[in-house]
Design an enzyme around this catalytic site. Structure first.
Site, short mmCIF file in Angstrom:
data_model
loop_
_atom_site.label_atom_id
_atom_site.label_comp_id
_atom_site.label_asym_id
_atom_site.label_seq_id
_atom_site.Cartn_x
_atom_site.Cartn_y
_atom_site.Cartn_z
N GLY A 98 -10.94 4.44 0.80
CA GLY A 98 -11.83 5.26 1.62
C GLY A 98 -13.08 4.54 2.07
O GLY A 98 -14.04 5.18 2.47
N ASP A 105 -7.96 -7.25 0.96
CA ASP A 105 -7.02 -7.46 2.06
C ASP A 105 -7.73 -7.03 3.32
O ASP A 105 -8.62 -6.17 3.26
CB ASP A 105 -5.76 -6.61 1.90
CG ASP A 105 -6.02 -5.17 2.29
OD1 ASP A 105 -6.65 -4.44 1.50
OD2 ASP A 105 -5.66 -4.77 3.42
N ASP A 126 -2.72 8.24 -1.76
CA ASP A 126 -4.03 8.90 -1.89
C ASP A 126 -4.33 9.69 -0.63
O ASP A 126 -3.73 9.47 0.42
CB ASP A 126 -5.14 7.86 -2.14
CG ASP A 126 -5.23 6.82 -1.03
OD1 ASP A 126 -4.18 6.53 -0.40
OD2 ASP A 126 -6.31 6.28 -0.80
N CYS A 173 -6.62 -27.66 9.64
CA CYS A 173 -5.48 -27.02 10.30
C CYS A 173 -5.21 -27.64 11.67
O CYS A 173 -6.03 -28.40 12.19
CB CYS A 173 -5.71 -25.51 10.42
SG CYS A 173 -6.71 -25.02 11.83
N HIS A 178 -5.83 -20.59 11.31
CA HIS A 178 -7.16 -21.13 10.99
C HIS A 178 -8.01 -20.09 10.26
O HIS A 178 -8.63 -20.39 9.23
CB HIS A 178 -7.87 -21.59 12.28
CG HIS A 178 -9.31 -21.85 12.05
ND1 HIS A 178 -9.78 -23.05 11.55
CD2 HIS A 178 -10.40 -21.04 12.16
CE1 HIS A 178 -11.09 -22.96 11.38
NE2 HIS A 178 -11.49 -21.76 11.75
N CYS A 198 -12.23 -28.20 8.61
CA CYS A 198 -10.92 -27.57 8.40
C CYS A 198 -9.81 -28.55 8.78
O CYS A 198 -9.96 -29.33 9.73
CB CYS A 198 -10.82 -26.31 9.25
SG CYS A 198 -9.23 -25.47 9.13
N CYS A 203 -7.82 -27.30 14.38
CA CYS A 203 -9.05 -28.07 14.19
C CYS A 203 -8.83 -29.58 14.27
O CYS A 203 -9.78 -30.32 14.51
CB CYS A 203 -9.68 -27.71 12.84
SG CYS A 203 -10.21 -25.99 12.79
N GLN A 263 -11.33 7.65 -5.04
CA GLN A 263 -11.81 8.21 -3.78
C GLN A 263 -13.15 8.90 -4.00
O GLN A 263 -13.73 8.78 -5.08
CB GLN A 263 -10.76 9.18 -3.20
CG GLN A 263 -9.54 8.49 -2.60
CD GLN A 263 -9.85 7.79 -1.28
OE1 GLN A 263 -10.98 7.81 -0.78
NE2 GLN A 263 -8.85 7.14 -0.70
N ASP A 269 0.87 -1.17 0.00
CA ASP A 269 0.00 0.00 0.00
C ASP A 269 0.91 1.23 0.00
O ASP A 269 2.13 1.10 0.05
CB ASP A 269 -0.98 -0.03 1.17
CG ASP A 269 -0.31 0.28 2.48
OD1 ASP A 269 0.92 0.48 2.50
OD2 ASP A 269 -1.01 0.33 3.50
N GLY A 274 0.69 4.09 2.06
CA GLY A 274 0.78 4.92 3.27
C GLY A 274 -0.39 5.88 3.38
O GLY A 274 -0.53 6.57 4.39
N GLY A 275 -1.24 5.95 2.35
CA GLY A 275 -2.37 6.89 2.39
C GLY A 275 -3.29 6.64 3.58
O GLY A 275 -3.71 7.58 4.26
N PHE A 276 -3.57 5.37 3.84
CA PHE A 276 -4.48 5.08 4.95
C PHE A 276 -3.84 5.42 6.29
O PHE A 276 -4.49 5.92 7.20
CB PHE A 276 -4.90 3.61 4.92
CG PHE A 276 -5.89 3.29 6.01
CD1 PHE A 276 -7.20 3.72 5.92
CD2 PHE A 276 -5.49 2.61 7.15
CE1 PHE A 276 -8.10 3.47 6.94
CE2 PHE A 276 -6.39 2.35 8.18
CZ PHE A 276 -7.70 2.79 8.06
#
Ligand SMILES: [Zn+2]
Length: 674
Positions: free
Chosen positions: A216, A266, A146, A306, A335, A304, A309, A188, A94, A96-98
């Site tokens: 945003g 994400d 942004d 994993c 998990h 599952c 589980c 945006q 990303d 860095g805008g957020f």
């Protein structure tokens, strides 16, 4: 970068495609685990490799965090993040805008964002700097910087930020130069349809972007607003480029995002909720912190494969969560990530099979369902959230997940570096010869030992003393009457603003040292008394109030730093304090500042080195009389001081510097060594 759509769905914007980076053919829609600092929290490289095999061969890394630490030079040295962290698959960074948006104390202008880093230094994050950092990281996909704003902002604010985002997008394109890394633009415009349209048009008319993100969102709007905005924007984006919905969300948000034409997601929720004991399962969401799981024998999720589980019952996972064992977080994070990645694989399969809409209809309810075996009772199980702020103080969660208090006006975080309970015990209690003597059983008739606690804060130092007293006086079989054999101890805590203390008392879950009756009684009545221990509160500024208090033997000097409270560290204040003291006194403080040690010496104290408290190699002890067995500063320190450019207390005018140097050089502490 190539993007090829293989399947679409009638009655839905959903599509299955392959995104080719230099490293991977990524099947979309895809969920990207978040590796903020070059690590998906708690997950090993082996586990990340397993997630890649399940369908997530791409991670997200945060440019801002990696710029702050370890810094761009590290990536230049190692040729990028892939080699450095040992991850051979794809990475999206990303911009860095957020973070600019979510960090307090940031000012944003056309140049970029003026940030103040945790260490105090200033940094401008501009579109060019963000791209330079992402180029050094060597990500497969870069994002433009942004200007993100709250989704509840006014139309005028949203419009201004949107236009700036477009100007920054052009600058990012220019800064990309000849890099082979892909670059995505970010649409945006908050929740305003006209702005989102303008933004999508403006960015798609700029040549050179390999994909488009919707930014945003997931910053305060309702789910309906988020879905409407997503749907509107994806319709305006080109068919032949990937679309990425940033920072979203819960499993249902992913399903609905795909339905509205999103290819990439994400979110930190799979790992963040795992830390709290929440697991997503094929039968609903399960909160493993609940007591109903204490004896639960069944597997977390039979669907599952994993470790969480297949190898342990829910009872064990419940135990790990209750004890906040890192293993519990680790197991549940893997998990949950597996759950997200599997969900995306199912979505892709259903899109290709033409059964996506039926799958969506079936999953919509299931993905939102809470534990079907133990539905939450009629009474709300979650208590209303307690306020996280009081007066000038707010709870602050460190990146390591450790909660402390922040003084909001100054930004100063109390105990930002060390475990405060360990620091309190080491610096303030264990070093004190006088406290050790008082606890070690002098005659019952001994006068009380008086301890001043300057800067009660959230009570770490005071409680370290309380615990030490309790340990020393606990009845032990071999000691006949231990309680009567030690000196009484009187503790006086000075604090002019009790909001920090009261806020911490309301959140003892984060401040376990306050799980004791004493601090609660103190806050309520102003004093606490038990056996041969008295604790009283002096709610006033220390410098105006100390003269009315009983003469101390020991002082815990732990106020805010000189940056926030210059007066309390001044030569004038320390001189007044020294002149007031009549008994042999040990004063302990966390600082090792040359200027403050100089002020102490000029005030009349002898000054000794205190124990280390990482990252400080030493702390400071001031003594009214040098006979106590502490290591006095020696002539090496004096030589070091003479080379220091920051050796004068701030309240000393420059014309007195020479005199002050002479007074220190002639101090009895150094004279005796000649
Ligand atoms: Zn599992």
């Amino acid at each position: 970068m190539k993007f090829a759509v293989h399947a679409t769905v009638a009655g839905s914007q959903a599509r299955a495609a392959t995104l080719h980076t230099a490293r991977d053919a990524i099947e979309t829609p895809v969920f990207m685990p978040v590796g903020t600092r070059g690590t998906v929290r708690t997950q090993t490289l082996t586990q990340l490799g397993q997630l890649a095999e399940l369908g997530a061969p791409i991670l997200l890394a945060n440019t801002y965090h990696l710029l702050v630490r370890p810094g761009i030079e590290v990536f230049e040295r190692f040729g990028g993040l892939h080699r450095w962290m040992g991850w051979p698959r794809s990475i999206l960074t990303d911009s860095g805008g957020f973070q600019i948006f979510s960090l307090t104390g940031t000012t944003i202008d056309e140049a970029g964002a003026q940030l103040r880093l945790p260490g105090g230094q200033a940094l401008v994050l501009s579109p060019e700097r963000s791209i330079a950092m992402q180029r050094a990281i060597g990500s497969d996909i870069m994002m433009v910087l942004d200007h993100c704003i709250a989704s509840t902002s006014s139309h005028a604010e949203a419009e201004a930020a949107m236009h700036r985002t477009h100007r920054w997008a052009k600058r990012s394109l220019a800064a990309r130069g000849d890099s082979a890394q892909a670059l995505f633009a970010i649409v945006q415009g908050a929740c305003f349809a006209d702005l989102r349209r303008t933004s999508a048009d403006a960015l798609t008319s700029l040549p050179g972007f390999d994909g488009y993100a919707i930014g945003g969102l997931a910053v305060g709007e309702s789910r309906a607003q988020r879905e409407d905005t997503t749907e509107l924007v994806t319709q305006l984006l080109p068919e032949d480029r990937p679309r990425y919905l940033m920072g979203v969300g819960m499993p249902l948000d992913l399903l609905e995002g795909v339905h509205r034409g999103i290819d990439m997601f994400d979110c930190i929720l799979p790992t963040a909720l795992a830390q709290q004991g929440v697991a997503f399962t094929s039968r609903g969401r399960i909160d493993l912190a609940r007591g109903v799981h204490r004896l639960a024998e069944q597997a977390l999720d039979p669907a599952c494969g994993c470790d969480a589980c297949t190898r342990t019952p829910r009872s064990y996972l419940h135990h790990l969560v209750k004890c906040q064992e890192p293993l519990g977080w680790q197991l549940l994070a893997f998990h949950n990530l597996s759950f997200y990645v599997r969900l995306m694989a199912q979505i892709r399969a259903h899109i290709r099979a033409g059964t996506f809409l039926a799958f969506r209809a079936e999953q919509r309810e299931l993905l939102e369902r809470a534990d079907p075996d133990h539905p939450p009772g009629r009474r709300p199980r979650v208590k209303p959230a307690k306020p996280r702020r009081r007066g000038e103080f707010a709870l602050h969660t460190s990146p390591r997940g450790f909660v402390s208090l922040q003084h909001v006006p100054s930004g100063e975080i109390m105990h930002s570096v060390n475990d405060p309970d360990i620091e309190a015990a080491r610096i303030y209690v264990e070093q004190s010869v006088l406290i050790a003597r008082a606890l070690a059983a002098p005659p019952a008739a001994a006068p009380p030992l008086v301890v001043w606690d300057v800067g009660l804060g959230v009570g770490h130092n005071a409680m370290a003393l309380v615990r030490a007293i309790e340990r020393a006086r606990a009845p032990a079989a071999e000691l006949p009457t231990p309680r009567d054999s030690a000196s009484p101890i009187e503790l006086v805590s000075f604090e002019r603003d009790l909001d920090a203390f009261r806020l911490a008392l309301a959140h003892v879950e984060h401040f376990p040292h306050l799980r004791h009756r004493a601090p609660h009684v103190l806050a309520h009545r102003g004093s606490y008394r038990r056996e041969r221990f008295t604790w009283s509160l002096c709610e006033a500024d220390f410098l105006t109030a100390f003269a009315g208090q009983p003469q101390p033997d020991v002082i815990f000097y732990d106020p805010f730093s000189a940056k926030v409270d210059a007066a309390i560290w001044s030569l004038a204040a320390l001189t007044r304090l020294f002149d007031y003291l009549t008994k042999p006194v040990e004063l302990f403080t966390y600082t090792s500042s040359t200027a403050i040690r100089s002020a102490m010496l000029v005030a009349g104290f002898h000054v000794a080195r205190g124990v280390a408290s990482a990252p400080k190699r030493e702390t400071t002890i001031a003594l009214t009389e040098p006979h106590l067995p502490h290591a006095l500063l020696d002539r090496d320190w004096l030589a070091h001081r003479e080379r220091s450019s920051a050796r004068f207390p701030t309240d000393v005018p420059a014309e007195q510097y020479a005199t002050l140097d002479q007074v220190i050089a002639g101090h009895a502490q150094f004279g005796a060594m000649r």
